[in-house]
Every structure is written in C-alpha cells, then in structure tokens.
Design a protein around this motif. Sequence first.
Motif, PDB file in Angstrom:
ATOM      1  N   LYS A 157     -31.549  15.988  -8.467  1.00 14.97           N
ATOM      2  CA  LYS A 157     -31.121  16.969  -9.472  1.00 14.97           C
ATOM      3  C   LYS A 157     -30.383  16.209 -10.574  1.00 14.97           C
ATOM      4  O   LYS A 157     -29.154  16.258 -10.694  1.00 14.97           O
ATOM      5  CB  LYS A 157     -30.212  18.020  -8.832  1.00 14.97           C
ATOM      6  N   ILE A 158     -31.160  15.515 -11.378  1.00 13.29           N
ATOM      7  CA  ILE A 158     -30.599  14.593 -12.366  1.00 13.29           C
ATOM      8  C   ILE A 158     -29.817  15.319 -13.451  1.00 13.29           C
ATOM      9  O   ILE A 158     -28.730  14.897 -13.843  1.00 13.29           O
ATOM     10  CB  ILE A 158     -31.717  13.710 -12.967  1.00 13.29           C
ATOM     11  N   LYS A 159     -30.340  16.424 -13.940  1.00 18.52           N
ATOM     12  CA  LYS A 159     -29.663  17.166 -15.010  1.00 18.52           C
ATOM     13  C   LYS A 159     -28.306  17.687 -14.537  1.00 18.52           C
ATOM     14  O   LYS A 159     -27.306  17.561 -15.249  1.00 18.52           O
ATOM     15  CB  LYS A 159     -30.554  18.314 -15.486  1.00 18.52           C
ATOM     16  N   GLU A 160     -28.247  18.253 -13.333  1.00 16.38           N
ATOM     17  CA  GLU A 160     -26.981  18.754 -12.788  1.00 16.38           C
ATOM     18  C   GLU A 160     -25.993  17.609 -12.556  1.00 16.38           C
ATOM     19  O   GLU A 160     -24.793  17.744 -12.798  1.00 16.38           O
ATOM     20  CB  GLU A 160     -27.202  19.519 -11.478  1.00 16.38           C
ATOM     21  N   ALA A 161     -26.531  16.467 -12.096  1.00 19.34           N
ATOM     22  CA  ALA A 161     -25.667  15.295 -11.875  1.00 19.34           C
ATOM     23  C   ALA A 161     -25.058  14.834 -13.188  1.00 19.34           C
ATOM     24  O   ALA A 161     -23.860  14.526 -13.258  1.00 19.34           O
ATOM     25  CB  ALA A 161     -26.459  14.170 -11.216  1.00 19.34           C
ATOM     26  N   ASN A 162     -25.865  14.797 -14.234  1.00 17.14           N
ATOM     27  CA  ASN A 162     -25.342  14.385 -15.539  1.00 17.14           C
ATOM     28  C   ASN A 162     -24.311  15.371 -16.064  1.00 17.14           C
ATOM     29  O   ASN A 162     -23.351  14.979 -16.727  1.00 17.14           O
ATOM     30  CB  ASN A 162     -26.479  14.192 -16.541  1.00 17.14           C
ATOM     31  N   ASN A 163     -24.500  16.641 -15.778  1.00 22.01           N
ATOM     32  CA  ASN A 163     -23.484  17.637 -16.166  1.00 22.01           C
ATOM     33  C   ASN A 163     -22.166  17.350 -15.456  1.00 22.01           C
ATOM     34  O   ASN A 163     -21.094  17.485 -16.053  1.00 22.01           O
ATOM     35  CB  ASN A 163     -23.969  19.052 -15.860  1.00 22.01           C
ATOM     36  N   GLU A 164     -22.240  16.948 -14.187  1.00 24.68           N
ATOM     37  CA  GLU A 164     -21.016  16.575 -13.448  1.00 24.68           C
ATOM     38  C   GLU A 164     -20.394  15.330 -14.067  1.00 24.68           C
ATOM     39  O   GLU A 164     -19.196  15.271 -14.296  1.00 24.68           O
ATOM     40  CB  GLU A 164     -21.338  16.309 -11.968  1.00 24.68           C
ATOM     41  N   PHE A 165     -21.237  14.320 -14.346  1.00 23.69           N
ATOM     42  CA  PHE A 165     -20.735  13.061 -14.889  1.00 23.69           C
ATOM     43  C   PHE A 165     -20.097  13.249 -16.260  1.00 23.69           C
ATOM     44  O   PHE A 165     -19.168  12.521 -16.624  1.00 23.69           O
ATOM     45  CB  PHE A 165     -21.857  12.025 -14.975  1.00 23.69           C
ATOM     46  N   ASN A 166     -20.562  14.232 -17.026  1.00 22.67           N
ATOM     47  CA  ASN A 166     -19.998  14.483 -18.357  1.00 22.67           C
ATOM     48  C   ASN A 166     -18.575  15.022 -18.284  1.00 22.67           C
ATOM     49  O   ASN A 166     -17.856  15.011 -19.285  1.00 22.67           O
ATOM     50  CB  ASN A 166     -20.888  15.445 -19.144  1.00 22.67           C
ATOM     51  N   LYS A 167     -18.153  15.475 -17.131  1.00 25.98           N
ATOM     52  CA  LYS A 167     -16.782  15.987 -16.964  1.00 25.98           C
ATOM     53  C   LYS A 167     -15.751  14.853 -16.913  1.00 25.98           C
ATOM     54  O   LYS A 167     -14.564  15.089 -17.073  1.00 25.98           O
ATOM     55  CB  LYS A 167     -16.682  16.803 -15.671  1.00 25.98           C
ATOM     56  N   ILE A 168     -16.224  13.645 -16.680  1.00 22.43           N
ATOM     57  CA  ILE A 168     -15.315  12.501 -16.551  1.00 22.43           C
ATOM     58  C   ILE A 168     -15.081  11.879 -17.923  1.00 22.43           C
ATOM     59  O   ILE A 168     -16.032  11.631 -18.671  1.00 22.43           O
ATOM     60  CB  ILE A 168     -15.898  11.463 -15.572  1.00 22.43           C
ATOM     61  N   PRO A 169     -13.810  11.627 -18.287  1.00 21.10           N
ATOM     62  CA  PRO A 169     -13.518  11.039 -19.593  1.00 21.10           C
ATOM     63  C   PRO A 169     -14.147   9.644 -19.739  1.00 21.10           C
ATOM     64  O   PRO A 169     -14.343   8.923 -18.762  1.00 21.10           O
ATOM     65  CB  PRO A 169     -11.982  10.922 -19.611  1.00 21.10           C
ATOM     66  N   ALA A 170     -14.429   9.264 -20.967  1.00 16.53           N
ATOM     67  CA  ALA A 170     -15.074   7.976 -21.250  1.00 16.53           C
ATOM     68  C   ALA A 170     -14.174   6.798 -20.891  1.00 16.53           C
ATOM     69  O   ALA A 170     -14.664   5.709 -20.601  1.00 16.53           O
ATOM     70  CB  ALA A 170     -15.459   7.905 -22.715  1.00 16.53           C
TER      71      ALA A 170
END
Length: 189
Positions: free
Chosen positions: A157-170
């Motif tokens: 579930k790559i799209k959902e994983a990326n949505n999770e990863f976007n929650k983490i600050p750069a």
Amino acid sequence: MALKEDINDIKQSLSAEEEFLENVIKSEFFIKKHKKLIISIIVILVVICGGIYLSKFVQQKNTQEANLLYLQLQNDPNNHEILEKLRSKNISLATIFEFRIAMDKNDTKTMSALSNQAGIDPLLKDIISFEAGEENSELMSSYAIVLRGYELLKENKIKEANNEFNKIPANSKFANIINHLRHFNGENK
C-alpha cells in the motif's frame, strides 16, 4: 695539501662543537629564566592527567557497583533496599529495571510515573512514554509513523505509506530512512 684539509676539518669540528655548546648555554639560560613557568605547566599537566584517571576510575567503579546491584535485584526483585542503592548509583538503570517489571505486568500507570522521573536518560524517557501510550515525544511518535508506514509498504500500500511518511518533518532523524524506503518502492518525493 693534506695538512690544509686536516686543519679545515679541525676548524669545522671545533665550530660544530662551539655551536653545540652555544645552544646548550642558550637552552640553560632559557630554562633558568622560565623555570617557574615550566614547572607550573608540568604540575598542571600532572594534575589534569591524574584527575582524568581518577574520574575514569571512579566512574568505572560506580558502573561495576551498579551492575552488581542490578544483578542482585534480578535475583531478588522485591528487595527495595537494593533498588534504592541502585537508584543512587544509576537512576537510569534502576528505571530500566522498574520499566521491565511494569512491562511484564502491563502497568501503564507505573510506566507513566517512570517516564516523568527526573534524572533519567532522555531517550529512555521517550521510550517509556511511548510504551505507556503517551506519544508526546517527537522522536518516538516519528518512530511509530515509520513503523506504520513500513507495515503499509509490506502490504504493498505505497500511497498510504507515503501519506504516513509525509507526517514526519523534513528535519527528523528518520528523514533519511524514509527517503530510502521511498526510493526502494519507486517513489522519489
């Protein structure tokens, strides 16, 4: 001719000896002139080296005593006297022991109390808070997001994983890991 060469050799050796003696005399004069400063520097260096050695010795002795107390506490977990001695030697090690017991009992109230204890290692505090369900630490909450995202990647579930990863600050410590995970899944964002 040979006599001239011998005389020149003797002159050269005498001038070399003369230079050597001159340097010895200059060094002796320098040492006499700066004797107090040189002795002070040597004494300071000896004191610093002795202090460092003594500090390391005391630290090593405390670590050994704390480890011995921890082993005794493992054999007799209800001995509060040993636990108090361990707290005085190494508060973080005592907290780890209490945390392990609280984890075994699934006692979140004790874990919350342990996470608010003063003097423990900040990372240990974050781990205990995380396990107690208090995701107040940026590090541990980011860690939880990485774990959730990784589980989603395993389920493809790559799209959902990326949505999770976007929650983490750069600027998070996990940013590099997230970039690698995205790269391995064909996403570069």
